[in-house]
Design a protein around this motif. Structure first.
Motif, PDB file in Angstrom:
ATOM      1  N   LEU A 125       0.851  -1.153  -0.091  1.00 29.97           N
ATOM      2  CA  LEU A 125       0.006   0.118   0.114  1.00 29.97           C
ATOM      3  C   LEU A 125       0.985   1.153   0.144  1.00 29.97           C
ATOM      4  O   LEU A 125       2.372   1.165   0.303  1.00 29.97           O
ATOM      5  N   ALA A 126       0.423   2.314  -0.162  1.00 34.72           N
ATOM      6  CA  ALA A 126       1.145   3.835  -0.124  1.00 34.72           C
ATOM      7  C   ALA A 126       2.006   3.741   1.045  1.00 34.72           C
ATOM      8  O   ALA A 126       3.073   4.327   1.108  1.00 34.72           O
ATOM      9  N   GLU A 127       1.374   3.419   2.229  1.00 34.75           N
ATOM     10  CA  GLU A 127       1.922   3.595   3.665  1.00 34.75           C
ATOM     11  C   GLU A 127       2.846   2.481   4.224  1.00 34.75           C
ATOM     12  O   GLU A 127       3.442   2.381   5.021  1.00 34.75           O
ATOM     13  N   GLY A 128       2.752   1.388   3.315  1.00 37.21           N
ATOM     14  CA  GLY A 128       3.462   0.120   3.867  1.00 37.21           C
ATOM     15  C   GLY A 128       2.793  -1.329   3.405  1.00 37.21           C
ATOM     16  O   GLY A 128       1.970  -1.140   2.492  1.00 37.21           O
ATOM     17  N   GLU A 129       2.863  -2.443   3.775  1.00 38.97           N
ATOM     18  CA  GLU A 129       2.641  -3.552   3.582  1.00 38.97           C
ATOM     19  C   GLU A 129       1.467  -4.283   4.048  1.00 38.97           C
ATOM     20  O   GLU A 129       1.473  -4.102   5.505  1.00 38.97           O
ATOM     21  N   LEU A 130       0.441  -4.959   3.385  1.00 33.00           N
ATOM     22  CA  LEU A 130      -0.613  -5.409   4.119  1.00 33.00           C
ATOM     23  C   LEU A 130      -0.394  -6.838   3.879  1.00 33.00           C
ATOM     24  O   LEU A 130      -0.238  -7.550   2.861  1.00 33.00           O
ATOM     25  N   PHE A 160      -6.760 -11.574   5.414  1.00 38.25           N
ATOM     26  CA  PHE A 160      -5.848 -10.538   5.565  1.00 38.25           C
ATOM     27  C   PHE A 160      -5.690 -10.146   7.022  1.00 38.25           C
ATOM     28  O   PHE A 160      -6.676 -10.028   7.813  1.00 38.25           O
ATOM     29  N   ASP A 161      -4.532  -9.186   7.358  1.00 39.25           N
ATOM     30  CA  ASP A 161      -4.538  -8.675   8.863  1.00 39.25           C
ATOM     31  C   ASP A 161      -4.717  -7.378   8.556  1.00 39.25           C
ATOM     32  O   ASP A 161      -4.098  -6.429   7.830  1.00 39.25           O
ATOM     33  N   THR A 162      -5.860  -6.826   9.437  1.00 43.18           N
ATOM     34  CA  THR A 162      -6.244  -5.510   9.122  1.00 43.18           C
ATOM     35  C   THR A 162      -5.061  -4.610   9.547  1.00 43.18           C
ATOM     36  O   THR A 162      -4.440  -4.827  10.595  1.00 43.18           O
ATOM     37  N   ARG A 163      -4.965  -3.319   9.059  1.00 50.49           N
ATOM     38  CA  ARG A 163      -4.015  -2.478   9.324  1.00 50.49           C
ATOM     39  C   ARG A 163      -3.900  -2.122  10.711  1.00 50.49           C
ATOM     40  O   ARG A 163      -4.956  -2.199  11.608  1.00 50.49           O
ATOM     41  N   GLY A 164      -2.657  -2.119  11.334  1.00 45.10           N
ATOM     42  CA  GLY A 164      -2.408  -2.363  12.842  1.00 45.10           C
ATOM     43  C   GLY A 164      -2.397  -3.406  13.634  1.00 45.10           C
ATOM     44  O   GLY A 164      -2.469  -3.766  14.703  1.00 45.10           O
ATOM     45  N   SER A 215       0.688  -6.936   9.374  1.00 47.52           N
ATOM     46  CA  SER A 215       0.306  -5.598   8.489  1.00 47.52           C
ATOM     47  C   SER A 215       1.035  -4.376   8.974  1.00 47.52           C
ATOM     48  O   SER A 215       1.194  -4.302  10.149  1.00 47.52           O
ATOM     49  N   LEU A 216       0.968  -3.418   8.049  1.00 47.83           N
ATOM     50  CA  LEU A 216       1.532  -2.037   8.616  1.00 47.83           C
ATOM     51  C   LEU A 216       0.698  -1.529   9.681  1.00 47.83           C
ATOM     52  O   LEU A 216      -0.433  -1.636   9.872  1.00 47.83           O
ATOM     53  N   VAL A 217       1.713  -0.777  10.509  1.00 46.51           N
ATOM     54  CA  VAL A 217       1.071  -0.042  11.573  1.00 46.51           C
ATOM     55  C   VAL A 217       1.344   1.431  11.375  1.00 46.51           C
ATOM     56  O   VAL A 217       2.384   2.036  11.239  1.00 46.51           O
ATOM     57  N   THR A 218       0.608   2.173  11.088  1.00 50.94           N
ATOM     58  CA  THR A 218       0.531   3.677  10.619  1.00 50.94           C
ATOM     59  C   THR A 218      -0.254   4.520  11.780  1.00 50.94           C
ATOM     60  O   THR A 218      -0.653   4.125  12.757  1.00 50.94           O
ATOM     61  N   GLU A 219       0.356   5.749  11.969  1.00 49.64           N
ATOM     62  CA  GLU A 219      -0.126   6.709  12.974  1.00 49.64           C
ATOM     63  C   GLU A 219      -1.567   6.933  13.194  1.00 49.64           C
ATOM     64  O   GLU A 219      -2.473   6.683  11.958  1.00 49.64           O
ATOM     65  N   GLY A 220      -2.321   6.603  14.029  1.00 47.97           N
ATOM     66  CA  GLY A 220      -3.639   6.788  13.988  1.00 47.97           C
ATOM     67  C   GLY A 220      -4.234   8.151  14.538  1.00 47.97           C
ATOM     68  O   GLY A 220      -3.345   9.309  14.537  1.00 47.97           O
ATOM     69  N   GLU A 249     -13.723   3.891   6.864  1.00 51.64           N
ATOM     70  CA  GLU A 249     -13.458   4.182   5.795  1.00 51.64           C
ATOM     71  C   GLU A 249     -11.926   3.787   5.188  1.00 51.64           C
ATOM     72  O   GLU A 249     -11.691   2.905   4.145  1.00 51.64           O
ATOM     73  N   GLN A 250     -10.900   4.113   5.953  1.00 51.61           N
ATOM     74  CA  GLN A 250      -9.553   3.716   5.405  1.00 51.61           C
ATOM     75  C   GLN A 250      -9.401   2.365   5.389  1.00 51.61           C
ATOM     76  O   GLN A 250      -8.582   1.929   4.734  1.00 51.61           O
ATOM     77  N   LEU A 251      -9.865   1.677   6.442  1.00 54.64           N
ATOM     78  CA  LEU A 251      -9.956   0.265   6.515  1.00 54.64           C
ATOM     79  C   LEU A 251     -10.614  -0.505   5.524  1.00 54.64           C
ATOM     80  O   LEU A 251     -10.166  -1.612   4.856  1.00 54.64           O
ATOM     81  N   GLY A 252     -11.652  -0.004   5.025  1.00 55.69           N
ATOM     82  CA  GLY A 252     -12.367  -0.319   3.938  1.00 55.69           C
ATOM     83  C   GLY A 252     -11.732  -0.291   2.575  1.00 55.69           C
ATOM     84  O   GLY A 252     -11.586  -1.029   1.858  1.00 55.69           O
ATOM     85  N   ARG A 253     -10.887   0.921   2.432  1.00 57.05           N
ATOM     86  CA  ARG A 253     -10.312   1.230   1.154  1.00 57.05           C
ATOM     87  C   ARG A 253      -9.010   0.243   1.149  1.00 57.05           C
ATOM     88  O   ARG A 253      -8.517  -0.037   0.099  1.00 57.05           O
ATOM     89  N   ASP A 254      -8.586  -0.201   2.249  1.00 57.20           N
ATOM     90  CA  ASP A 254      -7.426  -1.116   2.345  1.00 57.20           C
ATOM     91  C   ASP A 254      -7.958  -2.273   1.547  1.00 57.20           C
ATOM     92  O   ASP A 254      -7.263  -3.083   1.013  1.00 57.20           O
ATOM     93  N   VAL A 255      -9.292  -2.792   1.934  1.00 57.47           N
ATOM     94  CA  VAL A 255      -9.639  -4.067   1.443  1.00 57.47           C
ATOM     95  C   VAL A 255      -9.799  -3.812  -0.270  1.00 57.47           C
ATOM     96  O   VAL A 255      -9.458  -4.656  -0.830  1.00 57.47           O
ATOM     97  N   ILE A 256     -10.418  -2.605  -0.757  1.00 60.18           N
ATOM     98  CA  ILE A 256     -10.447  -2.473  -1.877  1.00 60.18           C
ATOM     99  C   ILE A 256      -9.046  -2.499  -2.599  1.00 60.18           C
ATOM    100  O   ILE A 256      -8.774  -3.060  -3.584  1.00 60.18           O
ATOM    101  N   ALA A 257      -8.050  -1.886  -1.915  1.00 58.42           N
ATOM    102  CA  ALA A 257      -6.851  -1.991  -2.503  1.00 58.42           C
ATOM    103  C   ALA A 257      -6.052  -3.568  -2.860  1.00 58.42           C
ATOM    104  O   ALA A 257      -5.492  -3.677  -3.714  1.00 58.42           O
TER     105      ALA A 257
END
Length: 263
Positions: free
Chosen positions: A6-11, A53-57, A61-66, A71-79
């Motif tokens: 993904l743009a910010e890391g790996e899923l 898949f492991d949901t972000r966090g 999977s990637l751990v990004t700043e909260g 919506e963000q997690l749903g867009r991860d699924v679409i990606a």
């Protein structure tokens, strides 16, 4: 191990089952990882290409700043679907995964064939529940995750199941202790802020709602509400606490398969 960039890391994801079968996406609950579905995969993989898949966090999977949002997690699924060249799929999510499923049903129904939402609600908990937990986890880190693990057995399983299946209960709850505190807190905020109460009627894909009779986290009343709001939605209830897929096991798997294979 497989990852999508993904743009910010790996899923992190895993595929099981026949390559040419319809795809079934499985979305984990808050504080678990893709292995929470281990009980289901052998049965599901007889009929579907199972994409976990492991949901972000969570997990690997990637751990990004909260904070995160559903919506963000749903867009991860679409990606993830886009990266794997999957135009449409079945989706089954539990608890937080069920919130993600609701978002997808409302905003990306064209990517779904059928939708299963389990042990979830249009809104889960209140700020009074989530904010102290977020503060504790960000303050105490790994120690807080261990404390949450020890308290989770009573929420996730009925007492009789936990007593009869201690190793299985431990395997699942240990996932919570292993979750990134930063990732967990960010996902708690996503759950806290989600409320689909006024949007559920926008879901037009065939939907199955599953509840646990003893689920104190997301009681059956919330599942009945979803069923009433989504036209034509089916409903199933099992003797279970919050993780009905683990506790109900084969009965859960059979009901999902029956729904997904229906004509």
């Amino acid at each position: 191990m497989a990852f999508v960039q993904l743009a910010e890391g790996e899923l992190h994801y895993q595929l099981d089952g026949p390559i040419d079968a319809p795809v079934l996406v499985l979305s984990n609950s808050l504080g678990t990882d893709l292995n929470m579905w281990d009980t289901q995969v052998p049965a599901f993989a007889e009929h579907f290409r199972v994409l976990r898949f492991d949901t972000r966090g969570h997990g690997q999977s990637l751990v990004t700043e909260g904070p995160y949002s559903i919506e963000q997690l749903g867009r991860d699924v679409i990606a993830l679907l886009d990266a794997l060249d999957i135009p449409r799929a079945h989706f089954c999510g539990l608890s937080m995964g069920g919130l993600i499923g609701q978002w997808l049903g409302i905003h990306a129904g064209d990517r779904l064939q059928r939708l299963v939402v389990c042990n979830t609600a249009a809104k889960i908990g209140t700020s009074d529940v989530w904010n102290p937990r977020i503060e504790m986890v960000l303050r105490d880190g790994a120690a807080a995750m261990v404390a949450l693990r020890d308290a989770s057995i009573a929420r996730w399983f009925t007492a009789d199941f936990a007593a009869a299946n201690p190793q299985q209960a431990k395997r699942i709850t240990d996932m919570l202790a292993a979750t990134s505190p930063q990732g967990y807190a960010a996902n708690c905020a996503a759950v806290r802020d989600a409320d689909f109460s006024e949007q559920l009627s926008a879901i037009h894909v065939p939907t199955l709602v599953i509840a646990g009779t003893e689920d104190a986290v997301t009681p059956p009343a919330g599942s009945h509400f979803i069923q009433r709001q989504v036209q034509g939605a089916e409903y199933a209830e099992f003797y279970a606490a919050h993780l009905s897929n683990v506790q109900a096991g084969a009965a859960f798997s059979d009901r999902v398969i029956q729904f997904l294979l229906a004509r």
